[in-house]
Design a protein around this motif. Structure first.
Motif, PDB file in Angstrom:
ATOM      1  N   GLY A   1      32.873  37.638  26.009  1.00 17.73           N
ATOM      2  CA  GLY A   1      32.224  38.150  24.814  1.00 17.73           C
ATOM      3  C   GLY A   1      31.439  39.424  25.079  1.00 17.73           C
ATOM      4  N   SER A   2      31.315  39.823  26.343  1.00 22.32           N
ATOM      5  CA  SER A   2      30.586  41.032  26.694  1.00 22.32           C
ATOM      6  C   SER A   2      31.558  42.051  27.275  1.00 22.32           C
ATOM      7  CB  SER A   2      29.510  40.711  27.736  1.00 22.32           C
ATOM      8  OG  SER A   2      28.940  41.905  28.241  1.00 22.32           O
ATOM      9  N   ASN A   3      31.355  43.320  26.900  1.00 23.90           N
ATOM     10  CA  ASN A   3      32.175  44.363  27.503  1.00 23.90           C
ATOM     11  C   ASN A   3      31.369  45.182  28.508  1.00 23.90           C
ATOM     12  OD1 ASN A   3      30.609  45.797  25.764  1.00 23.90           O
ATOM     13  ND2 ASN A   3      32.266  46.820  24.699  1.00 23.90           N
ATOM     14  N   ASP A   4      30.272  44.600  28.976  1.00 25.27           N
ATOM     15  CA  ASP A   4      29.430  45.210  29.994  1.00 25.27           C
ATOM     16  C   ASP A   4      29.668  44.449  31.300  1.00 25.27           C
ATOM     17  OD1 ASP A   4      27.502  46.708  31.275  1.00 25.27           O
ATOM     18  OD2 ASP A   4      25.838  45.510  30.520  1.00 25.27           O
ATOM     19  N   TYR A   5      30.217  45.124  32.302  1.00 27.05           N
ATOM     20  CA  TYR A   5      30.623  44.467  33.543  1.00 27.05           C
ATOM     21  C   TYR A   5      29.753  44.859  34.725  1.00 27.05           C
ATOM     22  CZ  TYR A   5      34.789  42.507  31.504  1.00 27.05           C
ATOM     23  OH  TYR A   5      35.646  41.760  30.747  1.00 27.05           O
ATOM     24  N   VAL A   6      29.631  43.929  35.647  1.00 23.97           N
ATOM     25  CA  VAL A   6      28.955  44.154  36.917  1.00 23.97           C
ATOM     26  C   VAL A   6      30.025  44.153  38.004  1.00 23.97           C
ATOM     27  CG1 VAL A   6      27.324  43.145  38.569  1.00 23.97           C
ATOM     28  CG2 VAL A   6      26.860  43.010  36.111  1.00 23.97           C
ATOM     29  N   LEU A   7      29.901  45.048  38.966  1.00 23.72           N
ATOM     30  CA  LEU A   7      30.763  45.049  40.140  1.00 23.72           C
ATOM     31  C   LEU A   7      29.884  44.728  41.343  1.00 23.72           C
ATOM     32  CD1 LEU A   7      32.424  46.774  38.056  1.00 23.72           C
ATOM     33  CD2 LEU A   7      33.457  47.823  40.037  1.00 23.72           C
ATOM     34  N   TYR A   8      30.064  43.543  41.889  1.00 22.11           N
ATOM     35  CA  TYR A   8      29.295  43.094  43.048  1.00 22.11           C
ATOM     36  C   TYR A   8      30.188  43.222  44.280  1.00 22.11           C
ATOM     37  CZ  TYR A   8      27.156  39.925  46.396  1.00 22.11           C
ATOM     38  OH  TYR A   8      26.623  39.385  47.536  1.00 22.11           O
ATOM     39  N   VAL A   9      29.712  43.959  45.281  1.00 20.05           N
ATOM     40  CA  VAL A   9      30.508  44.214  46.479  1.00 20.05           C
ATOM     41  C   VAL A   9      30.031  43.327  47.619  1.00 20.05           C
ATOM     42  CG1 VAL A   9      31.257  45.954  48.155  1.00 20.05           C
ATOM     43  CG2 VAL A   9      30.856  46.600  45.767  1.00 20.05           C
ATOM     44  N   HIS A  10      30.967  42.558  48.146  1.00 19.53           N
ATOM     45  CA  HIS A  10      30.710  41.712  49.320  1.00 19.53           C
ATOM     46  C   HIS A  10      31.441  42.345  50.502  1.00 19.53           C
ATOM     47  CE1 HIS A  10      30.490  38.153  51.899  1.00 19.53           C
ATOM     48  NE2 HIS A  10      31.779  38.318  52.115  1.00 19.53           N
ATOM     49  N   GLU A  11      30.677  42.814  51.487  1.00 19.14           N
ATOM     50  CA  GLU A  11      31.275  43.380  52.695  1.00 19.14           C
ATOM     51  C   GLU A  11      31.655  42.236  53.623  1.00 19.14           C
ATOM     52  OE1 GLU A  11      31.989  46.551  53.269  1.00 19.14           O
ATOM     53  OE2 GLU A  11      30.971  47.392  51.523  1.00 19.14           O
ATOM     54  N   ARG A  12      32.898  42.226  54.052  1.00 21.92           N
ATOM     55  CA  ARG A  12      33.364  41.182  54.961  1.00 21.92           C
ATOM     56  C   ARG A  12      32.792  41.432  56.352  1.00 21.92           C
ATOM     57  NH1 ARG A  12      39.438  40.764  55.028  1.00 21.92           N
ATOM     58  NH2 ARG A  12      39.012  38.672  55.822  1.00 21.92           N
ATOM     59  N   GLN A  13      32.566  40.370  57.101  1.00 22.84           N
ATOM     60  CA  GLN A  13      31.990  40.487  58.439  1.00 22.84           C
ATOM     61  C   GLN A  13      32.892  41.299  59.350  1.00 22.84           C
ATOM     62  OE1 GLN A  13      31.126  36.589  59.953  1.00 22.84           O
ATOM     63  NE2 GLN A  13      29.346  36.339  58.640  1.00 22.84           N
ATOM     64  N   GLY A  14      32.269  42.010  60.282  1.00 24.38           N
ATOM     65  CA  GLY A  14      33.026  42.770  61.261  1.00 24.38           C
ATOM     66  C   GLY A  14      33.729  43.983  60.684  1.00 24.38           C
ATOM     67  N   ASN A  15      33.210  44.515  59.563  1.00 25.88           N
ATOM     68  CA  ASN A  15      33.804  45.689  58.931  1.00 25.88           C
ATOM     69  C   ASN A  15      35.297  45.496  58.660  1.00 25.88           C
ATOM     70  OD1 ASN A  15      33.628  48.228  57.789  1.00 25.88           O
ATOM     71  ND2 ASN A  15      34.124  49.276  59.690  1.00 25.88           N
ATOM     72  N   ARG A  16      35.659  44.280  58.208  1.00 26.47           N
ATOM     73  CA  ARG A  16      37.066  43.956  57.963  1.00 26.47           C
ATOM     74  C   ARG A  16      37.507  44.223  56.546  1.00 26.47           C
ATOM     75  NH1 ARG A  16      37.213  37.929  59.909  1.00 26.47           N
ATOM     76  NH2 ARG A  16      36.720  37.941  57.721  1.00 26.47           N
ATOM     77  N   GLY A  17      36.676  44.814  55.730  1.00 28.48           N
ATOM     78  CA  GLY A  17      37.050  45.096  54.353  1.00 28.48           C
ATOM     79  C   GLY A  17      35.993  44.618  53.386  1.00 28.48           C
ATOM     80  N   LYS A  18      36.383  44.495  52.121  1.00 29.41           N
ATOM     81  CA  LYS A  18      35.422  44.080  51.095  1.00 29.41           C
ATOM     82  C   LYS A  18      36.095  43.245  50.022  1.00 29.41           C
ATOM     83  CE  LYS A  18      34.137  48.333  49.988  1.00 29.41           C
ATOM     84  NZ  LYS A  18      34.580  48.999  51.119  1.00 29.41           N
ATOM     85  N   ILE A  19      35.249  42.487  49.347  1.00 31.72           N
ATOM     86  CA  ILE A  19      35.665  41.719  48.177  1.00 31.72           C
ATOM     87  C   ILE A  19      34.755  42.162  47.040  1.00 31.72           C
ATOM     88  CG2 ILE A  19      35.901  39.432  47.139  1.00 31.72           C
ATOM     89  CD1 ILE A  19      36.144  38.370  50.083  1.00 31.72           C
ATOM     90  N   ILE A  20      35.351  42.573  45.948  1.00 32.05           N
ATOM     91  CA  ILE A  20      34.565  43.011  44.789  1.00 32.05           C
ATOM     92  C   ILE A  20      34.683  41.950  43.707  1.00 32.05           C
ATOM     93  CG2 ILE A  20      34.219  44.791  43.036  1.00 32.05           C
ATOM     94  CD1 ILE A  20      35.483  46.794  44.984  1.00 32.05           C
ATOM     95  N   ALA A  21      33.536  41.440  43.275  1.00 33.64           N
ATOM     96  CA  ALA A  21      33.499  40.504  42.151  1.00 33.64           C
ATOM     97  C   ALA A  21      33.211  41.303  40.889  1.00 33.64           C
ATOM     98  CB  ALA A  21      32.424  39.440  42.358  1.00 33.64           C
ATOM     99  N   VAL A  22      34.100  41.198  39.902  1.00 34.31           N
ATOM    100  CA  VAL A  22      33.982  41.895  38.630  1.00 34.31           C
ATOM    101  C   VAL A  22      33.710  40.832  37.570  1.00 34.31           C
ATOM    102  CG1 VAL A  22      35.160  43.365  36.956  1.00 34.31           C
ATOM    103  CG2 VAL A  22      35.650  43.636  39.406  1.00 34.31           C
ATOM    104  N   TYR A  23      32.543  40.915  36.943  1.00 33.93           N
ATOM    105  CA  TYR A  23      32.204  39.877  35.961  1.00 33.93           C
ATOM    106  C   TYR A  23      31.382  40.449  34.816  1.00 33.93           C
ATOM    107  CZ  TYR A  23      27.851  39.725  38.698  1.00 33.93           C
ATOM    108  OH  TYR A  23      26.701  40.048  39.369  1.00 33.93           O
ATOM    109  N   PRO A  24      31.534  39.838  33.623  1.00 30.82           N
ATOM    110  CA  PRO A  24      30.763  40.302  32.476  1.00 30.82           C
ATOM    111  C   PRO A  24      29.290  39.935  32.627  1.00 30.82           C
ATOM    112  CG  PRO A  24      32.088  38.407  31.858  1.00 30.82           C
ATOM    113  CD  PRO A  24      32.428  38.735  33.281  1.00 30.82           C
ATOM    114  N   ARG A  25      28.438  40.827  32.188  1.00 24.04           N
ATOM    115  CA  ARG A  25      26.988  40.616  32.272  1.00 24.04           C
ATOM    116  C   ARG A  25      26.560  39.560  31.285  1.00 24.04           C
ATOM    117  NH1 ARG A  25      23.536  44.250  34.707  1.00 24.04           N
ATOM    118  NH2 ARG A  25      25.083  45.903  34.511  1.00 24.04           N
TER     119      ARG A  25
END
Length: 170
Positions: free
Chosen positions: A146-170
């Motif tokens: 119901g919201s078109n306002d999104y948050v992008l939360y960045v989780h850095e993987r251990q050991g500089n192995r990449g990232k996971i981005i969680a995209v979710y409505p506020r």
């Protein structure tokens, strides 16, 4: 669920408005790193679904199909896999594996309220997929609520192995 997913995928591949929209957003994001491309495209898809009245899709499988169809649109799109099994016995099944020109990404779609525990649980789920598949980056997309306002939360993987981005409505 599979039938609903396939019907939604086909709709995204045949609806002129969805085709035009997805072609435009895919073309506009090609200069970003693949994981950021995917995260930003998902924000635009989620916003479009809300503004276009398509947020009434209630099944997770329908969202997976619709998003998969929009992401694989034409020559600018990604290669989308929905059937890839991971692990020695094939017990792990990510929602989508997205192949770009330079890497593969895991995309997990969640139709749940994006609470702190739901976000962390989804990130851990994607972490397992990435580790088993030996991939660097992934995205968790919580469907529009119901919201078109999104948050992008960045989780850095251990050991500089990449990232996971969680995209979710506020």
């Amino acid at each position: 669920d599979e039938i609903l997913e396939r019907l939604a995928f086909r709709r995204a591949q045949s609806d002129p408005d969805l085709l035009a929209f997805s072609a435009a957003i895919l073309a506009s994001r090609k200069k970003e790193p693949p994981v950021w491309q995917l995260a930003h495209v998902l924000v635009e898809i989620g916003t479009h679904l809300i503004l276009g009245g398509l947020d009434s899709i209630h099944m997770e499988s329908q969202f997976i199909g619709l998003v998969g169809g929009m992401l694989s649109n034409g020559d600018r799109g990604y290669i989308v896999e929905t059937e890839r099994r991971l692990g020695e016995e094939g017990r792990l099944h990510p929602d989508l594996i997205i192949r770009t020109s330079s890497e593969e990404l895991v995309l997990e779609v969640k139709r749940a309220k994006p609470t702190e525990s739901a976000i962390q649980s989804a990130i851990q789920q994607v972490e397992v997929y990435l580790t088993v598949a030996m991939l660097r980056d992934g995205v968790v997309f919580f469907t529009p609520g119901g919201s078109n306002d999104y948050v992008l939360y960045v989780h850095e993987r251990q050991g500089n192995r990449g990232k996971i981005i969680a995209v979710y409505p506020r």
